[in-house]
Design a protein around this motif. Structure first.
Motif, PDB file in Angstrom:
ATOM      1  N   ILE A  18      34.090  53.495  33.578  1.00  0.00           N
ATOM      2  CA  ILE A  18      33.370  54.379  32.660  1.00  0.00           C
ATOM      3  C   ILE A  18      33.511  55.836  33.125  1.00  0.00           C
TER       4      ILE A  18
ATOM      5  N   THR B 237      33.916  41.006  16.080  1.00  0.00           N
ATOM      6  CA  THR B 237      33.916  41.744  14.817  1.00  0.00           C
ATOM      7  C   THR B 237      34.437  43.164  15.021  1.00  0.00           C
TER       8      THR B 237
ATOM      9  N   MET C 240      29.218  54.451  24.521  1.00  0.00           N
ATOM     10  CA  MET C 240      29.392  53.764  23.234  1.00  0.00           C
ATOM     11  C   MET C 240      29.077  54.674  22.057  1.00  0.00           C
TER      12      MET C 240
ATOM     13  N   ILE D 223      22.746  56.235  14.335  1.00  0.00           N
ATOM     14  CA  ILE D 223      23.912  55.359  14.193  1.00  0.00           C
ATOM     15  C   ILE D 223      24.766  55.808  12.987  1.00  0.00           C
TER      16      ILE D 223
ATOM     17  N   PRO E 216      29.724  49.468  27.668  1.00  0.00           N
ATOM     18  CA  PRO E 216      28.342  49.881  27.371  1.00  0.00           C
ATOM     19  C   PRO E 216      27.598  48.885  26.480  1.00  0.00           C
TER      20      PRO E 216
ATOM     21  N   VAL F 287      36.141  37.351  10.178  1.00  0.00           N
ATOM     22  CA  VAL F 287      34.812  37.940  10.385  1.00  0.00           C
ATOM     23  C   VAL F 287      33.816  37.445   9.340  1.00  0.00           C
TER      24      VAL F 287
ATOM     25  N   LEU G  79      17.408  46.628   9.688  1.00  0.00           N
ATOM     26  CA  LEU G  79      16.588  47.383  10.629  1.00  0.00           C
ATOM     27  C   LEU G  79      15.159  47.533  10.107  1.00  0.00           C
TER      28      LEU G  79
ATOM     29  N   GLU H 149      11.587  56.367  27.550  1.00  0.00           N
ATOM     30  CA  GLU H 149      10.803  55.216  27.134  1.00  0.00           C
ATOM     31  C   GLU H 149      10.965  54.046  28.101  1.00  0.00           C
TER      32      GLU H 149
ATOM     33  N   LEU I  85      24.090  41.994   3.403  1.00  0.00           N
ATOM     34  CA  LEU I  85      24.581  42.352   4.731  1.00  0.00           C
ATOM     35  C   LEU I  85      26.073  42.052   4.943  1.00  0.00           C
TER      36      LEU I  85
ATOM     37  N   TYR J 284      30.402  35.565  10.090  1.00  0.00           N
ATOM     38  CA  TYR J 284      29.178  36.108   9.535  1.00  0.00           C
ATOM     39  C   TYR J 284      28.406  35.057   8.745  1.00  0.00           C
TER      40      TYR J 284
ATOM     41  N   TYR K 193      22.763  47.336   6.752  1.00  0.00           N
ATOM     42  CA  TYR K 193      22.349  47.585   8.138  1.00  0.00           C
ATOM     43  C   TYR K 193      20.958  48.209   8.189  1.00  0.00           C
TER      44      TYR K 193
ATOM     45  N   MET L 234      12.642  53.188  13.546  1.00  0.00           N
ATOM     46  CA  MET L 234      13.814  52.568  12.906  1.00  0.00           C
ATOM     47  C   MET L 234      14.601  53.634  12.153  1.00  0.00           C
TER      48      MET L 234
ATOM     49  N   LEU M  63      23.713  43.553  15.827  1.00  0.00           N
ATOM     50  CA  LEU M  63      23.572  44.761  15.023  1.00  0.00           C
ATOM     51  C   LEU M  63      22.342  45.551  15.453  1.00  0.00           C
ATOM     52  N   LEU M  64      21.238  44.859  15.616  1.00  0.00           N
ATOM     53  CA  LEU M  64      20.003  45.549  15.992  1.00  0.00           C
ATOM     54  C   LEU M  64      20.053  46.001  17.445  1.00  0.00           C
TER      55      LEU M  64
ATOM     56  N   SER N 222      30.133  43.243   7.902  1.00  0.00           N
ATOM     57  CA  SER N 222      31.042  42.526   8.798  1.00  0.00           C
ATOM     58  C   SER N 222      32.504  42.867   8.515  1.00  0.00           C
TER      59      SER N 222
ATOM     60  N   SER O 128      16.602  55.596  14.697  1.00  0.00           N
ATOM     61  CA  SER O 128      17.778  54.824  15.139  1.00  0.00           C
ATOM     62  C   SER O 128      18.856  54.829  14.069  1.00  0.00           C
TER      63      SER O 128
ATOM     64  N   TYR P   7      18.669  61.481  21.676  1.00  0.00           N
ATOM     65  CA  TYR P   7      18.333  60.077  21.457  1.00  0.00           C
ATOM     66  C   TYR P   7      18.393  59.298  22.762  1.00  0.00           C
TER      67      TYR P   7
ATOM     68  N   GLY Q  32      22.568  47.133  18.881  1.00  0.00           N
ATOM     69  CA  GLY Q  32      23.397  48.333  18.926  1.00  0.00           C
ATOM     70  C   GLY Q  32      22.582  49.600  18.745  1.00  0.00           C
ATOM     71  N   SER Q  33      21.379  49.474  18.211  1.00  0.00           N
ATOM     72  CA  SER Q  33      20.560  50.666  18.083  1.00  0.00           C
ATOM     73  C   SER Q  33      19.510  50.648  19.185  1.00  0.00           C
ATOM     74  N   VAL Q  34      19.958  51.108  20.330  1.00  0.00           N
ATOM     75  CA  VAL Q  34      19.277  51.048  21.628  1.00  0.00           C
ATOM     76  C   VAL Q  34      17.799  50.656  21.604  1.00  0.00           C
ATOM     77  N   LYS Q  35      17.009  51.350  20.775  1.00  0.00           N
ATOM     78  CA  LYS Q  35      15.574  51.111  20.840  1.00  0.00           C
ATOM     79  C   LYS Q  35      15.110  50.103  19.802  1.00  0.00           C
ATOM     80  N   GLY Q  36      15.962  49.834  18.817  1.00  0.00           N
ATOM     81  CA  GLY Q  36      15.539  49.059  17.646  1.00  0.00           C
ATOM     82  C   GLY Q  36      15.164  47.661  17.879  1.00  0.00           C
TER      83      GLY Q  36
ATOM     84  N   PHE R 115      24.768  37.669  14.414  1.00  0.00           N
ATOM     85  CA  PHE R 115      25.401  38.927  14.020  1.00  0.00           C
ATOM     86  C   PHE R 115      24.337  40.007  13.855  1.00  0.00           C
ATOM     87  N   ILE R 116      23.226  39.659  13.204  1.00  0.00           N
ATOM     88  CA  ILE R 116      22.145  40.631  12.998  1.00  0.00           C
ATOM     89  C   ILE R 116      21.545  41.041  14.330  1.00  0.00           C
TER      90      ILE R 116
END
Lengths: 370, 274
Positions: free
Chosen positions: A21, B203, B113, A299, B150, B252, A254, A367, A116, B256, A250, A292, B267-268, A120, A295, A360, B270-274, B263-264
Motif C-alpha cells: 500500500i 464482481t 480504496m 461513494i 483496503p 455476476v 443503504l 468514531e 438492485l 447476484y 445502492y 447513510m 455493498l454496505l 451488479s 456515506s 470522511y 464498502g461505505s465504511v460507516k454504513g 452481495f448487499i
C-alpha cells in the motif's frame, strides 16, 4: 514471552500489505504528482532513457488557462454536473424506493432484487444496453407511442444544446462569490447560535471576497485571453439517467437498512404524537438517516468524479460533448503519450475526490477511536 | 368491498410496479434484441418481441468474446482467491492484534480504496513494464490484488470484530499462538466473511474496465474490453452487442441472483460507516 513473539508474528503478517500500500498508493501518488510537474511526453514518452525536465506548474496553468486546453475545462464542468445530478438523483430515487419498501409490501424481496440488480453489472454492459435504448428514433423515444402518445424526439447522446452557460473568464469571480456565500452561511449559523463575535469574524472573508468579485476583479488580469463559454451539455443527460438507474438501488439498500434500524418504540412514539406517515418520514426518519446520506454522497461523488467506463461505452472516448477528465486523462496519456499532462489531469481529479474522502475518513477514524 | 380499499396501499403498489417496470425495461430490451435476426431489428419495432427466435447471436458473440471471457475467468478467479486470503489475515491482525497506531495505519490503508485510479495509473503502467508484467493477465491480477487490500481488510476486520475476545483469550491459555488461533477459531467462523469478500471482489474485478484497457495487450483483454470493442463504433446489428452484454453480465448476475444477500453486505461494508 510467547505473547510478545505472537505480536511480532502478527505485525510480520501485516507488513507486506503495508509495504505494498505504501508503494502502490502513496508512492505512486507522489510519483504522479512529480510527473505532473515535468515535461515528460511526446517524443520522450517511450524512449529508454527519456530526457525529463521539471517545469513547475506549467501543465496546470495550461489546463486551466491555456488556449489549447478548452476541452479539459469543459470536461471539468461536465464532471461537476455529472456529480451533482448523479448524487441528487440516486439519493432521491433511492429514498423513495426505500420508503416504499419500508411499508412492508407483499413481494418485498422480489422488488428489492429488481431494484438492485443493475448494481451488479459492469458500466460497459449498462452503457452498451442504454446506448441502444437511447437511440434517437427508437427505444425510450418510442415508449410514449406504446400507449398512444406522440414519441419523444430528443437526441439523448448527441444533442448539441447546452444550458447554464458561463464565461470561463468569470470563473474566479464565480468561485469568490460561492466561497464568500459559504462564509456568509457559516457567519449566519454562528450568529444564530449566539456566537456573535465568531460570526462577525466569519464575515471578514465574505467581505473581502465579495469586494474583489464585484469591484476588484476588473483590476486583475483575465485568466483567458478570449471569452470561452462552458455549460451543461444536454447530451450528458442520457449518461446521467443510466448512472442513476444503476446506482439508485445502492442508495435504496443503504436507506432501507437505516429505516429498518429505527426502533419500533420510536415509530410508536411518533404515531402517538399524532404524526402521519409523511410527517414520520420527514421529521423522524430522514434526520436519523443522515449518516447513510453522508456515506452515499461520498461513494457516489467518488464514482462520478472518476467516471470513465460508462462514458466510454455510451458515447466513446472521442465525444467532447459528454467527456470527463477521466476520459481525457486516458486519451492524453495513452493515446497522445503526453504523460506529464495526463498526470496533471489525474492530480486535479484526485484533489476533487480528496475533498470528499479525507474529511470522511477522518471522521470515521474519530468514531472508531471513540 | 370498495370501502375497504386502502388508497395508501394502492399508491404504494402502483409506484412500486411502475419503478419495477423501469428497472426491468432495459434487460427486457436486451434479451429481445439479442434473440432477433439482424434483419428484423429496426428502431420502429424495437419494443416488439422477436417473431422467430434466433439463438445464433449468442454463438456468434461467444465466438468473438470467448477468449476475453476466459481471460476474465482466469483473472477474476486467481485475483479474488489471493485477495480474500490476504484480506482475511489483515483483518485478523487489525481486529485482534491491535498495535500502537493501529487505527491510524488502518485509516491510511483504507484511503487506498477511495482514490480515483487515474492518480496511480501512470506509475503502475511503468512499474508493470519494468517487472515485465505489462500486457498480460498476471500484471492485471497483481493490480487487483494490491488495490483490493483496503476493502478486503475492511470487510474481514469488521467481521472478526464481532468474535468475542474471550474466545481468543481462552485459546491463548491453551497455548495457541497467532496461527493456532487463526486456524482453530477465526477460520472456521470465517465462511460468511469469505463469501462476502469473494462475491465483492469477483464482481469488482469482473466488471473493471480502466486497467483492462490500459494494462493489457489484445490477447489478454478481459471481457469488458472485448465487449466495448464489439459494441463500439457504429454498430449496425444490435443483436451482437446485446448478446455480448448478456454474456458479460451472466456470471455476476448469477452470483447476484443466488447470493444477493451477501452481495448487499459487501455493498454496505464498502461505505465504511454504513
Amino acid at each position: 514471552m510467547k505473547f510478545n513473539s505472537d505480536k511480532t508474528v502478527a505485525l510480520m503478517m501485516l507488513l507486506p500489505s503495508l509495504i505494498l500500500i505504501g508503494i502502490f498508493v502513496y508512492g505512486f501518488i507522489g510519483q504522479t504528482v512529480y510527473v505532473s510537474l515535468t515535461d515528460w511526453g511526446q517524443g520522450a514518452a517511450l524512449a529508454e532513457n527519456p530526457e525529463i525536465n521539471l517545469i513547475g506548474l506549467k501543465n496546470y496553468g495550461e489546463l486551466f488557462s491555456g488556449f489549447l486546453n478548452s476541452r479539459f475545462r469543459q470536461d471539468l464542468v461536465n464532471a461537476i454536473f455529472y456529480t451533482v445530478f448523479l448524487v441528487s438523483g440516486a439519493l432521491g430515487i433511492g429514498l423513495i424506493l426505500a420508503i416504499l419498501l419500508d411499508r412492508g409490501p407483499k413481494g418485498e424481496s422480489v422488488f428489492r432484487t429488481i431494484f438492485l440488480y443493475p448494481m451488479s453489472l459492469s458500466f460497459i454492459v449498462t452503457g452498451t444496453i442504454w446506448r441502444w435504448l437511447l437511440a434517437p428514433r427508437g427505444g425510450v423515444n418510442k415508449l410514449p407511442e406504446l400507449v398512444g402518445l406522440p414519441g419523444f424526439g430528443f437526441r439523448w447522446l448527441n444533442s448539441r444544446r447546452s444550458i447554464l452557460n458561463f464565461n470561463w473568464q468569470n470563473l474566479p469571480q464565480i468561485t469568490a462569490i460561492v466561497v464568500g456565500g459559504v462564509f456568509l452561511f457559516i457567519a449566519f449559523r454562528q450568529w444564530r447560535r449566539g456566537l456573535k463575535n465568531k460570526g462577525l469574524f466569519s464575515l471578514i472573508p465574505t467581505g473581502i471576497l465579495f469586494l474583489w468579485a464585484f469591484w476588484g476583479a476588473r483590476f486583475t488580469p483575465e485568466i483567458l485571453p478570449t471569452p470561452e463559454q462552458h455549460g451543461f451539455n444536454l447530451a450528458a443527460i442520457g449518461i446521467i439517467i443510466t448512472a442513476i438507474w444503476q446506482y439508485s438501488g445502492y442508495t435504496m439498500a443503504l436507506y432501507l437498512a437505516g429505516l429498518r434500524g429505527i426502533s419500533e418504540d420510536l415509530r410508536e412514539a411518533a404515531r402517538l404524537d399524532g404524526a402521519n406517515q409523511f410527517q414520520y418520514y420527514f421529521n423522524v426518519a430522514i434526520p436519523i438517516l443522515k449518516p447513510m446520506t453522508m456515506s452515499a454522497i461520498i461513494i457516489l461523488a467518488h464514482i462520478s468524479l472518476k467516471m470513465f467506463a460508462l462514458i466510454f461505452a455510451m458515447t466513446g472516448p472521442d465525444n467532447a460533448q459528454t467527456s470527463h477528465p477521466a476520459v481525457l486523462m486516458y486519451l492524453t496519456t495513452f493515446r497522445a503519450n503526453n504523460f506529464a499532462k495526463g498526470a496533471a489531469i489525474a492530480v486535479v481529479l484526485f484533489l476533487l475526490v480528496a475533498v470528499f474522502i479525507v474529511p470522511y475518513l477522518i471522521s470515521a477514524y474519530r468514531e472508531r477511536r471513540a | 368491498m370498495l370501502k375497504e380499499l386502502d388508497w395508501g396501499k394502492v399508491v404504494i403498489y402502483t409506484a412500486l410496479l411502475l419503478f419495477a417496470l423501469i428497472y426491468i425495461m432495459p434487460i427486457y430490451m436486451t434479451i429481445i434484441t439479442a434473440l432477433k435476426h439482424p434483419a428484423n431489428i429496426s428502431l420502429a419495432t424495437a419494443w416488439q418481441p422477436p417473431g422467430d427466435i434466433n439463438w445464433g447471436s449468442f454463438a456468434e458473440a461467444y465466438k468473438k468474446l470467448g477468449p476475453n471471457f476466459m481471460n476474465s475467468v482466469y483473472l477474476t478467479v486467481s485475483a479474488t482467491i489471493i485477495s480474500a486470503i490476504i484480506g482475511s489475515l489483515n483483518g485478523y491482525v487489525f481486529s485482534k492484534w491491535k498495535f500502537p497506531g493501529n487505527e491510524i495505519v488502518f485509516t491510511l490503508v483504507l484511503f487506498g480504496m477511495f482514490i480515483p485510479y487515474q492518480i496511480i495509473l501512470i506509475p503502475l503502467f511503468r512499474v508493470l513494464r519494468q517487472l515485465g508484467l505489462y500486457g498480460g493477465i498476471p500484471g492485471l491480477a497483481l493490480a487487483h490484488i494490491v488495490y483490493g487490500i483496503p476493502i478486503t481488510s475492511l470487510i474481514f476486520r469488521n467481521f472478526y470484530a464481532r468474535i468475542p475476545e474471550s474466545m481468543i483469550e481462552s485459546a491463548q491459555m491453551d497455548g495457541a499462538g497467532f496461527f493456532g488461533i487463526y486456524r482453530r477459531i477465526m477460520l472456521p467462523l470465517s465462511i460468511p466473511g469469505f463469501v462476502v469478500v469473494i462475491i465483492w471482489q469477483f464482481t469488482q474485478i469482473w466488471n473493471e474496465f480502466l486497467w483492462g484497457i490500459t494494462l493489457t495487450g489484445h490477447s489478454a483483454n478481459p471481457i469488458t474490453v472485448g465487449l466495448a470493442q464489439l459494441a463500439g463504433g457504429q454498430a449496425v446489428n444490435w443483436n451482437l452487442p446485446m448478446a455480448g452484454s448478456l454474456l458479460a453480465a451472466l456470471p455476476v448476475l448469477l452470483i447476484y441472483i443466488f447470493m444477493g444477500r451477501y452481495f448487499i453486505k459487501g455493498l454496505l461494508a464498502g461505505s465504511v460507516k454504513g
